[in-house]
Design a protein around this motif. Structure first.
Motif, PDB file in Angstrom:
ATOM      1  N   LYS A  53       3.094   1.718  -3.086  1.00 48.42           N
ATOM      2  CA  LYS A  53       2.445   2.042  -4.360  1.00 48.42           C
ATOM      3  C   LYS A  53       1.966   3.489  -4.372  1.00 48.42           C
ATOM      4  O   LYS A  53       2.016   4.159  -5.400  1.00 48.42           O
ATOM      5  CB  LYS A  53       1.330   1.053  -4.707  1.00 48.42           C
ATOM      6  CG  LYS A  53       0.095   1.064  -3.848  1.00 48.42           C
ATOM      7  CD  LYS A  53      -0.953   0.136  -4.482  1.00 48.42           C
ATOM      8  CE  LYS A  53      -2.159  -0.068  -3.614  1.00 48.42           C
ATOM      9  NZ  LYS A  53      -3.202  -0.848  -4.279  1.00 48.42           N
TER      10      LYS A  53
ATOM     11  N   ARG B 186      -7.496   7.668  -2.658  1.00 49.87           N
ATOM     12  CA  ARG B 186      -6.806   7.935  -1.387  1.00 49.87           C
ATOM     13  C   ARG B 186      -6.901   9.396  -0.971  1.00 49.87           C
ATOM     14  O   ARG B 186      -7.218  10.271  -1.782  1.00 49.87           O
ATOM     15  CB  ARG B 186      -5.321   7.567  -1.501  1.00 49.87           C
ATOM     16  CG  ARG B 186      -4.990   6.371  -2.355  1.00 49.87           C
ATOM     17  CD  ARG B 186      -5.526   5.081  -1.785  1.00 49.87           C
ATOM     18  NE  ARG B 186      -5.163   3.961  -2.680  1.00 49.87           N
ATOM     19  CZ  ARG B 186      -5.577   2.717  -2.511  1.00 49.87           C
ATOM     20  NH1 ARG B 186      -6.393   2.398  -1.531  1.00 49.87           N
ATOM     21  NH2 ARG B 186      -5.220   1.777  -3.352  1.00 49.87           N
TER      22      ARG B 186
ATOM     23  N   GLY C 143      -6.463   3.151  -6.155  1.00 54.33           N
ATOM     24  CA  GLY C 143      -6.043   1.834  -6.638  1.00 54.33           C
ATOM     25  C   GLY C 143      -6.903   0.738  -6.079  1.00 54.33           C
ATOM     26  O   GLY C 143      -7.982   0.981  -5.517  1.00 54.33           O
ATOM     27  N   ILE C 144      -6.387  -0.455  -6.232  1.00 57.09           N
ATOM     28  CA  ILE C 144      -7.150  -1.633  -5.827  1.00 57.09           C
ATOM     29  C   ILE C 144      -6.187  -2.800  -5.699  1.00 57.09           C
ATOM     30  O   ILE C 144      -5.065  -2.746  -6.224  1.00 57.09           O
ATOM     31  CB  ILE C 144      -8.232  -1.950  -6.898  1.00 57.09           C
ATOM     32  CG1 ILE C 144      -9.284  -2.925  -6.367  1.00 57.09           C
ATOM     33  CG2 ILE C 144      -7.603  -2.506  -8.160  1.00 57.09           C
ATOM     34  CD1 ILE C 144     -10.503  -3.055  -7.262  1.00 57.09           C
ATOM     35  N   ALA C 145      -6.594  -3.836  -5.025  1.00 55.59           N
ATOM     36  CA  ALA C 145      -5.851  -5.103  -5.055  1.00 55.59           C
ATOM     37  C   ALA C 145      -6.850  -6.240  -5.126  1.00 55.59           C
ATOM     38  O   ALA C 145      -7.886  -6.197  -4.455  1.00 55.59           O
ATOM     39  CB  ALA C 145      -4.989  -5.242  -3.808  1.00 55.59           C
TER      40      ALA C 145
ATOM     41  N   GLN D  17       0.793  -1.226   0.000  1.00 59.17           N
ATOM     42  CA  GLN D  17       0.000   0.000   0.000  1.00 59.17           C
ATOM     43  C   GLN D  17       0.832   1.286   0.000  1.00 59.17           C
ATOM     44  O   GLN D  17       0.665   2.158  -0.841  1.00 59.17           O
ATOM     45  CB  GLN D  17      -0.942  -0.012   1.204  1.00 59.17           C
ATOM     46  CG  GLN D  17      -1.885   1.174   1.267  1.00 59.17           C
ATOM     47  CD  GLN D  17      -2.881   1.187   0.132  1.00 59.17           C
ATOM     48  OE1 GLN D  17      -3.323   0.125  -0.330  1.00 59.17           O
ATOM     49  NE2 GLN D  17      -3.216   2.357  -0.359  1.00 59.17           N
TER      50      GLN D  17
ATOM     51  N   ASN E 230      -8.343   0.735   5.479  1.00 51.87           N
ATOM     52  CA  ASN E 230      -6.992   1.149   5.852  1.00 51.87           C
ATOM     53  C   ASN E 230      -7.007   2.668   5.968  1.00 51.87           C
ATOM     54  O   ASN E 230      -7.935   3.318   5.500  1.00 51.87           O
ATOM     55  CB  ASN E 230      -5.923   0.596   4.887  1.00 51.87           C
ATOM     56  CG  ASN E 230      -6.030   1.163   3.492  1.00 51.87           C
ATOM     57  OD1 ASN E 230      -6.054   2.379   3.320  1.00 51.87           O
ATOM     58  ND2 ASN E 230      -6.089   0.299   2.488  1.00 51.87           N
TER      59      ASN E 230
ATOM     60  N   GLN F 218      -1.465 -10.794  -4.206  1.00 52.82           N
ATOM     61  CA  GLN F 218      -2.451  -9.822  -4.677  1.00 52.82           C
ATOM     62  C   GLN F 218      -2.033  -9.298  -6.050  1.00 52.82           C
ATOM     63  O   GLN F 218      -0.849  -9.126  -6.318  1.00 52.82           O
ATOM     64  CB  GLN F 218      -2.497  -8.608  -3.750  1.00 52.82           C
ATOM     65  CG  GLN F 218      -3.221  -8.848  -2.445  1.00 52.82           C
ATOM     66  CD  GLN F 218      -3.373  -7.566  -1.635  1.00 52.82           C
ATOM     67  OE1 GLN F 218      -2.678  -6.578  -1.870  1.00 52.82           O
ATOM     68  NE2 GLN F 218      -4.271  -7.583  -0.678  1.00 52.82           N
TER      69      GLN F 218
ATOM     70  N   SER G 208      -9.432   1.944  -3.044  1.00 53.82           N
ATOM     71  CA  SER G 208     -10.052   3.240  -2.782  1.00 53.82           C
ATOM     72  C   SER G 208      -9.317   4.342  -3.524  1.00 53.82           C
ATOM     73  O   SER G 208      -8.190   4.143  -3.989  1.00 53.82           O
ATOM     74  CB  SER G 208     -10.025   3.554  -1.278  1.00 53.82           C
ATOM     75  OG  SER G 208      -8.703   3.665  -0.821  1.00 53.82           O
TER      76      SER G 208
HETATM   77  N1  ASP Z   1      -3.940  -2.391   0.201  1.00 52.31           N
HETATM   78  C1  ASP Z   1      -5.317  -2.760   0.085  1.00 52.31           C
HETATM   79  C2  ASP Z   1      -5.505  -4.191   0.550  1.00 52.31           C
HETATM   80  O1  ASP Z   1      -4.547  -4.946   0.681  1.00 52.31           O
HETATM   81  C3  ASP Z   1      -5.814  -2.661  -1.317  1.00 52.31           C
HETATM   82  C4  ASP Z   1      -5.920  -1.243  -1.781  1.00 52.31           C
HETATM   83  O2  ASP Z   1      -6.543  -0.430  -1.132  1.00 52.31           O
HETATM   84  O3  ASP Z   1      -5.417  -0.980  -2.892  1.00 52.31           O
HETATM   85  O4  ASP Z   1      -6.613  -4.628   0.764  1.00 52.31           O
END
Ligand code: ASP
Length: 466
Positions: free
Chosen positions: A200, A367, A408-410, A197, A325, A233, A365
């Motif tokens: 990135k 950010r 972003g996303i995972a 997180q 988060n 991920q 989300s």
């Molecule tokens: N880091 C977040 C997770 O591991 C994913 C994100 O918000 O991009 O769930």
């Protein structure tokens, strides 16, 4: 002679070939000895005849899982011996000569079936055997295909894969960290990342604009059913992106993966429906609803975006904490409440999760890209100035250095492949999975370390009081 792969044999009747692989089974029929040979590409029936004496004698000694090379002639099978259900059912190899490349002890587990009748601990302990079974070969190879395709799709979309460190500091994803003691600075510890997180987001600060990575993540949770202490991920971040932008890129990639690699599967609804969190909870009692119209259809994929999550929730001791988060931003209309620390329970995060057939497949989300907004999140959670500085100082600094808006996303890759492969748990799609207690039974990890190693690290193990 060049090696020929077994899948190519059916078209080469009459030719002499060299093939290599594992003995699958051997059947003695008096003078005739039948051996099924298996390589990466398929299986073939071979026959040793008494007129090739040397090969015939050797064929008598080989056992399942021995590795052999064979020169042989490809013969068409007589009509009554043809097996239409097998890829090579029309041909067989007449063994001319054979060499044993390696013997094998009697296999500890049967590798020929689907493995469902073998205890899981034995499968994990003898994973090198377990992975030989066609089902596992298929799962791992299809996983590779998905990764390759996703890489290609994202490359075309302008994403750059960047590797981020495994040795880092705590990354605040709400789980416990695995920690690694430092030898050079005894008494200090690295943490294995729960996700990339922070890196990135820092790559967005660094101007990469579009990043992705198949990232290994580590979370030290009590063994909970289908979780692994380390998992993969597909992690992605984009600058100057709205929620819709992130969802659109991901939806497109997922659809392409399904259509290309799993064409027999049906996606229930495109575009994927968007369900607000409160609606999901009211209607389905969960934020990862299974919205399949036919839950018995193994080829139905029902993706859904879950949106509009609350930003904060109360902890047991009555304090506020983040729901996902601390880096998620708020919906524009809630930004003032965040900055004023008002109506905290009503602040909606710019968070979106993706559910697939009742599993949480991923989440992300847009950010807080302004340092003062991230700081407010931490203040709402009652973090002291000192803690904010110590744990988030680098992030606040990076956000103060001209960081564009980003989101972003995972995706949980293991879970996604599990569902695509119709497997009951993620261990079936992870080459070297750990068991339910987080142990690697093949390597015997975790294991003890020597007293020298402990001394170097200046660590001491306290004996458990009995
Ligand atoms: N880091 C977040 C997770 O591991 C994913 C994100 O918000 O991009 O769930």
């Amino acid at each position: 002679m060049q090696r020929t792969y077994i899948k190519e044999l059916a078209s080469k009747v009459g030719e002499e070939v060299l093939i290599k692989g594992w003995v699958d089974v051997r059947r003695d029929h008096g003078k005739l000895i039948f051996i099924d040979l298996r390589d990466i590409s398929g299986k073939i029936q071979m026959v040793a005849l008494p007129n090739h004496a040397e090969a015939h004698t050797l064929a008598n000694t080989v056992r399942p899982e021995w590795v052999v090379e064979v020169t042989g002639k490809i013969n068409a099978r007589p009509e009554r011996m043809i097996n239409k259900d097998e890829a090579n059912g029309t041909v067989e190899i007449e063994i001319l000569s054979m060499a044993v490349l390696n013997e094998a002890e009697a296999p500890a587990i049967d590798v020929r079936g689907d493995g469902k009748d073998v205890g899981e601990d034995a499968r994990l302990k003898y994973r090198y055997l377990d992975l030989r079974r066609p089902r596992m070969q298929k799962n791992i190879r299809n996983r590779n295909k998905v990764m390759l395709l996703v890489r290609n799709i994202l490359e075309k979309e302008g994403f750059c894969e960047v590797e981020t460190p495994s040795l880092t500091v705590a990354t605040a994803e709400g789980s416990r960290d695995f920690i690694v003691p430092s030898r050079l600075e005894p008494g200090t510890f690295y943490a294995l990342p729960q996700s990339p997180q922070q890196y990135k987001q820092i790559l967005m600060a660094a101007g990469f604009e579009r990043y992705f990575q198949f990232a290994r993540c580590y979370r030290d949770e009590d063994s909970r059913g289908d979780r692994q202490p380390e998992f993969t991920q597909m992690d992605l971040e984009m600058s100057f992106a709205t929620e819709e932008d992130v969802m659109a890129v991901n939806e497109k990639a997922i659809i392409e993966v399904v259509k290309t690699l799993y064409p027999h599967k049906k996606i229930q609804q495109i575009p994927f429906p968007k369900i607000p969190y409160t609606e999901a909870m009211a209607k389905y009692g969960t934020d990862k609803p299974d919205i399949r119209e036919d839950k018995n259809d193994p080829d139905l994929l029902a993706f859904a975006w879950i949106v509009d999550f609350p930003m904060f929730e109360k902890t047991e001791d009555g304090k506020w904490t983040f729901t996902h988060n601390p880096f998620s931003g708020t919906k524009a209309e809630c930004f003032d409440d965040l900055m004023n620390k008002t109506n905290i329970e009503k602040i909606v995060a710019s968070q979106y999760d993706i559910a697939l057939n009742g599993s949480e497949m991923g989440g992300g989300s847009v950010r807080n890209h302004k340092p003062e907004a991230l700081r407010k999140v931490l203040e709402i959670m009652d973090y002291s100035e000192e803690k904010i500085e110590r744990e988030y100082g680098h992030m606040l600094k990076a956000l103060s250095a001209g960081t564009p808006p980003h989101g972003g996303i995972a995706w949980g890759l293991d879970r996604m492949i599990m569902i695509l492969e119709n497997e009951p748990n993620i261990r079936e799609v992870i080459a070297f999975a750990k068991n339910g207690e987080g142990k690697d039974l093949m390597m015997n990890a975790p294991g003890k370390v020597s007293s020298e190693q402990l001394r170097d690290l200046r660590l001491e193990i306290k004996q458990k009081k009995s």
